[in-house]
Motif scaffolding. Structure first.
Motif, PDB file in Angstrom:
ATOM      1  N   ILE A  70      -2.203  -9.681  10.573  1.00 31.81           N
ATOM      2  CA  ILE A  70      -0.806  -9.910  10.181  1.00 31.81           C
ATOM      3  C   ILE A  70      -0.599  -9.515   8.724  1.00 31.81           C
ATOM      4  N   LEU A  71      -1.528  -9.957   7.875  1.00 31.36           N
ATOM      5  CA  LEU A  71      -1.402  -9.620   6.447  1.00 31.36           C
ATOM      6  C   LEU A  71      -1.511  -8.120   6.230  1.00 31.36           C
ATOM      7  N   ALA A 119      -0.782  -5.745   8.351  1.00 27.86           N
ATOM      8  CA  ALA A 119       0.440  -5.093   8.848  1.00 27.86           C
ATOM      9  C   ALA A 119       1.594  -5.326   7.872  1.00 27.86           C
ATOM     10  N   PHE A 120       1.646  -6.532   7.311  1.00 27.93           N
ATOM     11  CA  PHE A 120       2.724  -6.859   6.362  1.00 27.93           C
ATOM     12  C   PHE A 120       2.597  -6.005   5.090  1.00 27.93           C
ATOM     13  N   ASN A 152       3.537  -2.258   5.039  1.00 35.30           N
ATOM     14  CA  ASN A 152       4.961  -1.920   4.831  1.00 35.30           C
ATOM     15  C   ASN A 152       5.249  -1.566   3.381  1.00 35.30           C
ATOM     16  N   PHE A 153       4.391  -2.009   2.477  1.00 36.06           N
ATOM     17  CA  PHE A 153       4.601  -1.740   1.050  1.00 36.06           C
ATOM     18  C   PHE A 153       3.654  -0.654   0.537  1.00 36.06           C
ATOM     19  N   TYR A 182       4.495   2.947   0.983  1.00 36.59           N
ATOM     20  CA  TYR A 182       5.573   3.479   0.128  1.00 36.59           C
ATOM     21  C   TYR A 182       5.315   3.156  -1.344  1.00 36.59           C
ATOM     22  N   ILE A 241       8.213   2.691  -4.252  1.00 32.50           N
ATOM     23  CA  ILE A 241       8.497   1.339  -4.759  1.00 32.50           C
ATOM     24  C   ILE A 241       8.264   1.278  -6.271  1.00 32.50           C
ATOM     25  N   ILE A 269      11.023   3.040  -8.017  1.00 29.71           N
ATOM     26  CA  ILE A 269      12.258   2.238  -8.046  1.00 29.71           C
ATOM     27  C   ILE A 269      12.182   1.204  -9.174  1.00 29.71           C
ATOM     28  N   PHE A 270      11.011   0.592  -9.326  1.00 27.65           N
ATOM     29  CA  PHE A 270      10.894  -0.438 -10.366  1.00 27.65           C
ATOM     30  C   PHE A 270      10.896   0.139 -11.784  1.00 27.65           C
ATOM     31  N   VAL A 279      13.081   1.649 -12.914  1.00 23.20           N
ATOM     32  CA  VAL A 279      14.490   1.549 -13.342  1.00 23.20           C
ATOM     33  C   VAL A 279      14.629   0.559 -14.509  1.00 23.20           C
ATOM     34  N   VAL A 280      13.723  -0.418 -14.590  1.00 25.85           N
ATOM     35  CA  VAL A 280      13.818  -1.385 -15.698  1.00 25.85           C
ATOM     36  C   VAL A 280      13.591  -0.670 -17.037  1.00 25.85           C
TER      37      VAL A 280
END
Lengths: 148, 405
Positions: free
Chosen positions: A40-41, A43-44, A47-48, A51, A55, A58-59, A61-62
């Motif tokens: 489960i971990l 697979a979770f 998802n990150f 990418y 990701i 995107i961060f 941007v700060v």
């Protein structure tokens, strides 16, 4: 830092922004090599980790927001510096150098952490390259405040 | 509305970078919330589905991780001996799937065949949208009644027949459609409850004793891996384990209700807790970054807000404008999350991935919508925190100072 546009609080703010991005990248690299038993971990987190580049990008941007607001806040100071004999070229160079110094400091820390943990340094270099581009773009923006 | 348009176009859009920054940060918060919620929901769905194995007297088989399958040792006679022992001494639920065959259908999907016995069928209580219950007392040389997924129902309505050449019985067979499963009927993996197989493009074939006896080794061996014995005792399954070891050279473990429950608490609950805590921490970090971004916006736009407040804009109206502004940003993000999810779901159709193809509005299923709802709630929380912080920041600066700016 005598004639710099940066105050201590600005240095800390930019340092934190850079550190956040480099730390996030480091965290991703760490998660990728973690030997997890839990499907489960895995697979979770997949998802990150799939990418990671997007990701982290995107961060960043700060950092963009920091550069943008920093120059906006300092437009009066830039104008006043010019009134007392400074040139826009020197202000721009100093600004870019200050940013680069902070970036190099944080980048070195991040590289050391990556080397210590035996991670690939490519993503670290990509991130540094992106931040250098941000610095160059924001340095160009300094010219905008030549006339108050 | 006029003042809202004015504030958006003359203040917020003039510093678009800050707005874009906020959208990206909110997008990350939404993505994390959505992914975590879906993982948790999917795991609980799986747990609920497999609740029937957590009953007194039910033991689930599991090949010992240290036991290697040596096909040279496993013989047809040995496997048959195990099934004979099972048939004579146990009441068991048999299920195996993943046998892919080519069956003409309107979506050109490869079809997955699933085999189950009557006990498994009764335990799962499959819901049908059309047709009648399966009959397990059929003759092997005649038509075999089957259940099919919704994706096949157009090509093969109830009562029609499907001819299959490659079959576990080693000869072509004719299947007769007895019923059509409700859309998005799924099966969760016992050892990865968040992983699901959807039956939309599957054919579920009932198997009886004669079927298993005549089937090839693939079906017998695969079926044994997840076999569930019902109304048994620890001693009986220990004997069964010995029989399997003697005849096939494989070490099987059988887990009881309590062991399954402990496993869930140790493994799943622990993983779910880690997911929830990680998500919460990330959510807080992103909220802090969003607040920082919002306060930066206030610092840069303070002059414009002050001018508008001086010429008649009230704080309550400003609050309303901020809420609408964040509502729009959240809506943009929700749309992005929705498109990504719909694209992922639709991707299964494009890749002809029959086991993951789902039906629903734009391919989204129940847990996707529920996760989107949680995202909306999280956006409301972030929005409230940000707007109230922005207003507090504006009010905190004395009006005389703001006028000087």
């Amino acid at each position: 830092m005598k004639k710099s546009l940066f105050r201590i609080s600005d240095v800390l703010e930019l340092c934190t922004a850079y550190m956040f991005c480099f730390f996030l990248n480091l965290l991703f690299n760490y998660v990728k090599i973690m030997d997890l038993d839990s499907y489960i971990l895995k697979a979770f987190l997949k998802n990150f980790t799939d990418y990671q580049e997007i990701i982290v990008l995107i961060f960043t941007v700060v950092v963009i927001v920091f550069h943008y607001q920093m120059l906006h806040r300092k437009k009066t100071e830039i104008f006043c510096k010019m009134l007392v004999g400074d040139t826009i070229f020197n202000i721009t160079i100093r600004y870019a150098l200050n940013c680069l110094m902070i970036l190099i400091f944080v980048c070195l820390l991040s590289t050391l952490a990556n080397v210590y943990l035996k991670f690939n340094l490519i993503s670290n270099f990509y991130l540094t390259f992106i931040f250098i581009i941000y610095i160059l773009i924001s340095a160009r923006e300094v010219r905008k405040y030549e006339n108050f | 509305m006029k003042i809202f348009k004015f504030i958006i176009s003359k203040i917020f859009l003039r510093k678009a970078i800050l707005g874009i920054g906020m959208i990206l940060l909110l997008c990350m918060a939404n993505y994390i919330t959505f992914t975590a919620t879906r993982s948790i929901l999917s795991t609980f769905q799986g747990y609920r589905e497999t609740e029937y194995i957590n009953q007194e007297g039910v033991y689930t088989a599991n090949l010992d991780p240290n036991s290697h399958i040596d096909m040279g040792v496993i013989s047809e006679n040995g496997t048959q001996a195990v099934y004979d022992y099972l048939n004579n001494n146990f009441n068991y639920a048999f299920y195996t799937d993943g046998f892919i065959v080519s069956v003409p259908n309107s979506y050109d999907m490869k079809i997955s065949l699933g085999y189950m016995n009557e006990q498994y069928y009764r335990l799962n209580e499959f819901e049908l949208s059309q047709g009648t219950d399966l009959d397990f007392d059929y003759q092997l040389d005649g038509e075999i009644p089957v259940l099919i997924g919704k994706g096949l129902s157009k090509t093969y309505p109830v009562g029609s027949t499907i001819k299959i050449d490659e079959f576990v019985l080693g000869r072509p067979v004719t299947l007769k459609v007895q019923g059509i499963l409700k859309q998005n009927t799924y099966h969760s993996n016992y050892y990865a409850l968040n992983s699901k197989t959807y039956y939309n493009f599957s054919i579920l074939i009932p198997v009886n004793e004669a079927f298993i006896n005549n089937a090839n080794m693939d079906l017998k061996l695969n079926g044994l891996m997840d076999i569930i014995t019902l109304n048994t005792t620890k001693e009986e399954v220990t004997d069964l384990s010995k029989v399997i070891k003697d005849n096939m050279g494989l070490k099987f473990n059988f887990f009881s209700q309590q062991e399954n429950y402990d496993y869930f608490n140790e493994y799943y609950l622990h993983s779910l807790k880690i997911i929830a805590i990680t998500t919460f921490i990330l959510f807080i970090v992103i909220t802090c970054l969003s607040i920082w971004n919002a306060l930066v916006s206030v610092r840069l736009m303070l002059k414009d807000f002050t001018i508008n407040l001086l010429v008649g804009l009230s704080y309550s109206k400003l609050r309303k404008i901020f809420y609408i502004y964040f509502g729009i940003l959240s809506f943009i993000n929700l749309t992005v999350i929705f498109i990504i999810t719909a694209f992922n779901r639709y991707g299964c159709w494009l890749r002809k991935d029959a086991t993951f193809a789902t039906y629903g509005l734009f391919g989204l299923i129940g847990m996707d919508w529920l996760s989107l709802l949680v995202v909306v709630l999280s956006d409301i929380i972030i929005g409230m925190v940000i707007v109230e912080n922005m207003l507090r920041k504006i009010k905190k600066v004395p009006i005389s100072l703001r006028v000087l700016q």
